[in-house]
Every structure is written in C-alpha cells, then in structure tokens.
Design an enzyme around this catalytic site. Sequence first.
Site, short mmCIF file in Angstrom:
data_model
loop_
_atom_site.label_atom_id
_atom_site.label_comp_id
_atom_site.label_asym_id
_atom_site.label_seq_id
_atom_site.Cartn_x
_atom_site.Cartn_y
_atom_site.Cartn_z
N SER A 1 0.85 -1.19 0.00
CA SER A 1 0.00 0.00 0.00
C SER A 1 0.88 1.23 0.00
O SER A 1 1.63 1.46 -0.93
CB SER A 1 -0.96 -0.02 1.20
N THR A 2 0.84 2.04 1.06
CA THR A 2 1.58 3.29 1.12
C THR A 2 3.08 3.05 0.93
O THR A 2 3.69 2.28 1.66
CB THR A 2 1.36 3.99 2.47
N HIS B 1 -2.66 -1.09 -3.25
CA HIS B 1 -3.80 -0.19 -3.06
C HIS B 1 -3.61 1.03 -3.95
O HIS B 1 -2.78 1.89 -3.68
CB HIS B 1 -3.89 0.25 -1.60
N MET C 1 -0.09 1.34 5.07
CA MET C 1 -0.88 1.70 6.24
C MET C 1 -1.85 0.57 6.57
O MET C 1 -2.23 -0.22 5.73
CB MET C 1 -1.69 2.97 5.96
N ASP D 1 -4.29 -4.53 6.35
CA ASP D 1 -4.75 -5.40 5.27
C ASP D 1 -3.69 -6.45 5.01
O ASP D 1 -2.50 -6.14 4.88
CB ASP D 1 -5.01 -4.57 4.01
#
Length: 369
Positions: free
Chosen positions: A185-186, A212, A305, A308
């Site tokens: 993600s991030t 993401h 972040m 997940d």
Amino acid sequence: MTLATSVRVMLCDDSAAARAVMARMLATDPAIEVIAKATDGTEAVAQLSAMKAMDRPQVILLDLEMPRMDGMTALPHLLRVAPETSIIVASALSQRGAKATMEALRAGAVDYVPKPSAAAGGMNGGQFQAELVAKVKGWARMRRRAPTAAPMPAMRMASAMPPALAVSALGAMALKPRVIAIGSSTGGPQALAALVAKLNRPLAVPVVAVQHMPAGFTTLLADHLNRIGTLPCSEAKDGEALLPGRFYLAPGDRHLLVQQAGQGFVAQLSDGAPENFCRPAVDPMLRSLVASCQGKVLAAILTGMGSDGLAGSRALVAAGGQVLAQDEASSVVWGMPGAVAKAGIAAAITSIDEIAERIVAAGGNGRRT
C-alpha cells in the site's frame, strides 16, 4: 515543536483552497510543520534556492497542473536544488493524472497522493488526511536514512531487523509454493519497483500482487514494472490463465482472486465490497489462495498503512504457507508488514532485497517466457 525536531514541508499548489486544506490537515500532527507555500513551480524553485540547506523542507507536496511552471517542469529543478528532499506529487484521479503521476515517479518523485474528486468528498475526507500525513512522515524518515533522491526504478531500500519481534518457526521450512503473492500500500509503488528489479531469474510459478491504487493508476504501474524487470508484468484480466514466470497486478477497484483450473490457475476479478477500506485488498486474494493452492503459497507483505493482509496471512500460515514481512527500516509506513511481524507469523522480517532473494530461491528454476 521547533524546526529542528519537526518534519518540514513545502506546499506547492496554484489553488489557495487546496493549500489551506492540506496545511490544516498536516497541522493536526504536531510532528509536521508547513514552512513554505508556493503558487507554482517558479515560486517553489525560487523559495527553495533562497533557503539554507539546513532550513529546507524535507518533503515537498507538488501539484502537477499549475500555470506558469507546472509540477513536471519544476520537478527536476527542485531536485537539482535540494536532492535530499522527498517530493510527493498531488495527482488528479483521472487517466491523464495517472499518466502524469507515473512520469513524475520515474523522474524522481518518491510518491503521490491522489486528490479526491468533489463527488468523493473532495480533500476533506479522513482517509485522504491519514494518507497525506503518513506519506509525509514516512518519506521524511526514509530520507533521513537515505539522503539522496533516486528515480523510481533505481531506488534502494535500507536493511535492518526490528528488535524483539517473533519470527515464525516456518522460517526454516523449505516451501515449494505453487503461487507467490505480494501485498502493498503506502510506499508500495517504489517497493514493488525495487522488488521486481531484483527478480532477475525465471520463476516456475505465477506472481500475483495487490497494490492499493485507484483504477487507471494500476494499469500504468503494471506497465512500469514490465519495463524495469525481467518478469513480464501486466494488469490481471478476468478469467485469464495465470502463467508461471509472470507477474499479475490487481486492477484498481477490483479484488483479485485466484481459482484453480485443472493443473493451473486463473484470475477472477471481483466487485465485492471493499475490505479494510480497500478494493483491491490483500485479504481476499490470500483467502482465495488458501482455497486454490491448499496453502502452498509464499506471500510477502510490503510497506503500507493499516493491517490489510494480516487476516489472510494468518489463514495462509495455518494452511501451511509462508509469509515474509518487509522490515521497518525499509518501509515508508510499517503498518501492514508490522501487523504481520507483531503477530509472530512471519517466516522472516527483512529488506526488499532479501525478500526478492527468497522469492527467487523458492519459486525459481522456471523458463523465460
């Protein structure tokens, strides 16, 4: 908080409203201080040039669409003046915005924040604020460890083991996976680029990945990964066979599930409800792999972040699979991999380079396609 201890930020956006909203959001975190604002690239370069090195911002939030000098034009000038500064581009949620974002990442920007549309609540949403704050703090921390900027394909991650974290006993087990799975993600686009660049030998199994990202952005990310690595990379298509030695990225706004088909596997794209506030999400992909591969999966949870991938990783390990977690030192945000590490289910907590080595060792010996 003083300038010496805060994360110093410059905002460069031609919209006074956007600058005000971002400044207000960043001000909610006492570790961040907005020290400069600019209305276009010309003004940002001038302000940065006038600053002493010790007073420069650690992070610049750079709009791409501005009059006089736009963000893409300003980017190389800003990096030339302050190569130690992390530049995060603010991108429109559109195909045009996605293309400009990928060009900026290749040119030396470290990350991006997608500006939500008015229909999605604009820039006043809590999710946008959380992402903005996390990326600003994460990239400031990364730059303190790696003082020079590098374009996306060449970025190198630091390696360090977090102290006092449990590592699963599966770490010593020789797993022969049927599929390799990656979740991020991030900070993920940079991490994926670094990982794919290191997968330099043919793999005998397919690789599936969830990052993401909004729809449109994943198409261009897959194309970028395809250019920098030896593995053919593409966005997954519904119903297509997942071939050994290929890398499949979940498309934005669709969950990527893996189904068994004879001796192999096919991709299934799902419009199911978001999980962990995300679609695509990592957990649905991992759950599908538990069912289709009977747990014979090697998964890697990279920077991001939230948590997940944690539930899916638990199920995967219980079924006999292995999970690798990116270490804190090399993660922009140690949320997703940190959750796996702290749960004690990681076979290893390590750097991007070693994750790549473990993937090649476990899934190697394939033929080039």
